[in-house]
Design an enzyme around this catalytic site. Structure first.
Site, PDB file in Angstrom:
ATOM      1  N   ASN A 328       0.727  -1.226  -0.044  1.00 36.19           N
ATOM      2  CA  ASN A 328       0.113   0.062  -0.007  1.00 36.19           C
ATOM      3  C   ASN A 328       0.811   1.372   0.055  1.00 36.19           C
ATOM      4  O   ASN A 328       0.110   2.275  -0.164  1.00 36.19           O
ATOM      5  CB  ASN A 328      -0.832   0.008   1.252  1.00 36.19           C
ATOM      6  CG  ASN A 328      -1.667  -1.323   1.270  1.00 36.19           C
ATOM      7  OD1 ASN A 328      -1.219  -2.282   1.740  1.00 36.19           O
ATOM      8  ND2 ASN A 328      -3.159  -1.144   1.173  1.00 36.19           N
ATOM      9  N   VAL A 335      -0.186   6.053  -1.743  1.00 38.50           N
ATOM     10  CA  VAL A 335      -0.639   5.543  -0.590  1.00 38.50           C
ATOM     11  C   VAL A 335      -2.054   4.882  -1.183  1.00 38.50           C
ATOM     12  O   VAL A 335      -3.134   5.488  -1.344  1.00 38.50           O
ATOM     13  CB  VAL A 335      -0.939   6.313   0.840  1.00 38.50           C
ATOM     14  CG1 VAL A 335      -1.563   5.798   1.943  1.00 38.50           C
ATOM     15  CG2 VAL A 335       0.230   7.227   1.088  1.00 38.50           C
ATOM     16  N   CYS A 336      -2.039   3.696  -1.169  1.00 37.07           N
ATOM     17  CA  CYS A 336      -3.388   2.761  -1.527  1.00 37.07           C
ATOM     18  C   CYS A 336      -4.129   2.564  -0.427  1.00 37.07           C
ATOM     19  O   CYS A 336      -3.960   1.600   0.377  1.00 37.07           O
ATOM     20  CB  CYS A 336      -2.886   1.442  -2.210  1.00 37.07           C
ATOM     21  SG  CYS A 336      -4.118   0.605  -3.348  1.00 37.07           S
ATOM     22  N   LEU A 337      -5.240   3.399  -0.473  1.00 37.48           N
ATOM     23  CA  LEU A 337      -6.141   3.099   0.913  1.00 37.48           C
ATOM     24  C   LEU A 337      -7.587   3.303   0.177  1.00 37.48           C
ATOM     25  O   LEU A 337      -7.731   4.613  -0.434  1.00 37.48           O
ATOM     26  CB  LEU A 337      -5.759   3.769   1.685  1.00 37.48           C
ATOM     27  CG  LEU A 337      -6.373   3.540   3.327  1.00 37.48           C
ATOM     28  CD1 LEU A 337      -6.003   2.144   3.806  1.00 37.48           C
ATOM     29  CD2 LEU A 337      -5.838   4.738   4.362  1.00 37.48           C
ATOM     30  N   THR A 342      -8.088   5.564  -3.562  1.00 36.50           N
ATOM     31  CA  THR A 342      -6.706   4.905  -4.585  1.00 36.50           C
ATOM     32  C   THR A 342      -6.769   3.392  -4.309  1.00 36.50           C
ATOM     33  O   THR A 342      -6.142   2.870  -4.789  1.00 36.50           O
ATOM     34  CB  THR A 342      -5.472   5.168  -3.740  1.00 36.50           C
ATOM     35  OG1 THR A 342      -5.518   5.186  -2.387  1.00 36.50           O
ATOM     36  CG2 THR A 342      -5.307   7.012  -3.989  1.00 36.50           C
TER      37      THR A 342
END
Length: 495
Positions: A328, A335-337, A342
């Protein structure tokens, strides 16, 4: 129901306020008169006693007033509402809290009732103690809103009243011969040290010092110099009243609600002094994870239609774009959230303008993204949990994150601390030096023994194409121990 209850409370508080304001403080009563036997502790009776003093009942003396108020549950009632309410909670119920604070200010204005807002016997926190931390938040709110809006809102009036009430109490305490010594002693005394939950016995003393030193640094405003090189450009558009109020409220609340933990996680925020929607965040990696005690800097900006739209957030601690800290946390800073839009999460995980907040976002990054099992955060890899291959790949991923934490989130941060976070970073590493060294020794020993066993294949390899092949060839221990040695030297210099 809450609105109706607040209206009822407001009426009752206004009655007390009226009586205290109009009370004849020059009347000390007839000799021998004493109201102590008549004091009550029932909440409702307080108002009856104050209200029923007429010609038939006789005139109430100053001492009788003191006894009635001290023996009633008025002070505990005020304490409870101040303790259980953030400044944003108060602004949502501003009409009731306007009356409550006006009453407290009036009580502080009279020598005879001043003791009720100061330190009382057996009282852990006085009314003054509960209002004092809100003052900085109220000042920040007023500054943020007043600079952008000429309209004097009820929320702005409440913020102003919080500051005024704090000043009146402090001034009255210092002027009063009966209260000055108690007040001064209370301000300078560290108080009774309580055992901190979640902290091992050997670290209790250091943990108390850590929290005492770093809690006041949770939130601050900084200027253009500290924001030089920010990932996002400075917002220039005019902010709506809705956005101003929401952002100011969220940011100032962080001064008391964000975690600062010796054994856990800590989060610090720096907002731009002119634009609270432009900020920096420092997250201290949680204990028990490969991110432990690392300092990870994130840059954040809020869109013009916030809170309808979610924030934008970028990780800056990436070894200048060379290191990926997890599935993430990309090397480019992405920032993969779900909260950031995202990642496609369920409806309950995505940003909700009514219930989601910046504090929730920052805590989610620390608690959900910075886990002790980074490999399983990659979609599909959670199916490998419990298998020997999955455990080995997870350990390999954790080893890579440990290396990056030591090199980029610890050593680099000591040598080149992020602007605005210099004091936080210095105190964090100074106060936790011995505990960090203990953990580094553990990491070094585990690297030499390759325990738990690690593999650098699958997504562990694809996410870290440079390091994974080297670590697979047995160079992990040599490389991480080299960084640990340099970090140890840097830590030993901290005083």
């Amino acid at each position: 129901a809450q609105r109706q209850r607040d209206a009822e409370i407001e009426i009752l508080l206004e009655k007390i306020l009226s009586q205290i304001t109009e009370f004849d403080y020059s009347y000390i009563g007839e000799e021998g008169a004493c109201g102590e036997d008549e004091a009550v502790d029932d909440h409702g009776q307080v108002f009856d006693i104050l209200e029923d003093q007429g010609a038939d009942a006789g005139k109430m003396s100053v001492r009788e007033l003191q006894v009635v108020l001290e023996e009633s549950c008025l002070v505990p009632f005020l304490e409870q509402h101040l303790r259980d309410s953030t400044i944003m909670d108060m602004m949502k119920r501003e009409s009731m809290f306007q009356v409550m604070l006006t009453l407290i200010k009036e009580m502080a204005s009279h020598e005879e009732t001043l003791s009720l807002v100061g330190p009382l016997q057996f009282q852990k926190q006085s009314i003054y103690d509960l209002i004092a931390p809100m003052t900085q938040q109220a000042q920040l709110y007023s500054k943020a809103v007043a600079a952008k809006s000429s309209r004097n809102t009820p929320e702005a009036e409440l913020a102003k009243l919080i500051v005024e009430t704090h000043q009146v109490i402090k001034s009255a305490m210092l002027k009063s011969p009966d209260h000055k010594d108690d007040f001064t002693r209370q301000q300078g005394a560290p108080g009774e040290t309580q055992k901190m939950s979640g902290v091992d016995d050997e670290w209790q003393k250091l943990a108390a010092e850590y929290v005492a030193v770093l809690e006041p640094l949770r939130l601050d405003e900084i200027g253009d110099d500290e924001f030089e090189g920010h990932h996002y450009p400075k917002p220039e558009e005019n902010q709506s009243a809705t956005k101003l109020h929401r952002v100011a409220g969220e940011v100032i609340t962080m001064g008391t609600c964000l975690p600062v933990e010796f054994q856990g996680m800590s989060i610090y925020v720096r907002a731009h002094e002119e634009r609270m929607d432009w900020m920096k965040v420092l997250i201290i990696g949680p204990e028990g994870t490969p991110y432990e005690d690392g300092c990870f800097e994130f840059h954040v900006v809020l869109p013009s239609n916030y809170p309808t739209a979610c924030p934008s957030c970028n990780l800056e601690t990436t070894g200048k774009g060379s290191f990926r800290f997890g599935p993430n946390l990309y090397a480019c800073g992405k920032v993969c959230l779900s909260l950031l839009g995202t990642w496609r999460g369920s409806a309950g995980e995505s940003w909700n303008h009514e219930t989601s907040s910046l504090s929730q976002l920052f805590i989610s990054i620390a608690a959900i993204v910075m886990t002790d099992d980074p490999y399983y955060n990659e979609p599909g890899c959670e199916r490998e949990a419990g298998t020997s291959e999955g455990q080995a790949r997870n350990q390999g991923y954790a080893n890579i994150v440990r290396y990056g934490t030591v090199k980029y989130a610890m050593l680099d941060q000591i040598l080149n601390p992020g602007k605005g976070f210099e004091e936080v970073i210095h105190q964090h590493f100074r106060l936790k030096k011995h505990k960090i060294l203990q953990n580094l020794t553990k990491w070094a020993d585990e690297s030499r023994e390759n325990k738990p066993p690690a593999q650098y294949t699958g997504h562990t390899q694809s996410h870290n194409a440079t390091l994974a092949p080297k670590f697979a060839q047995g160079k992990y221990s040599e490389m991480v121990c080299h960084e640990i040695a340099q970090l140890t030297e840097a830590l030993e210099t901290l005083e």
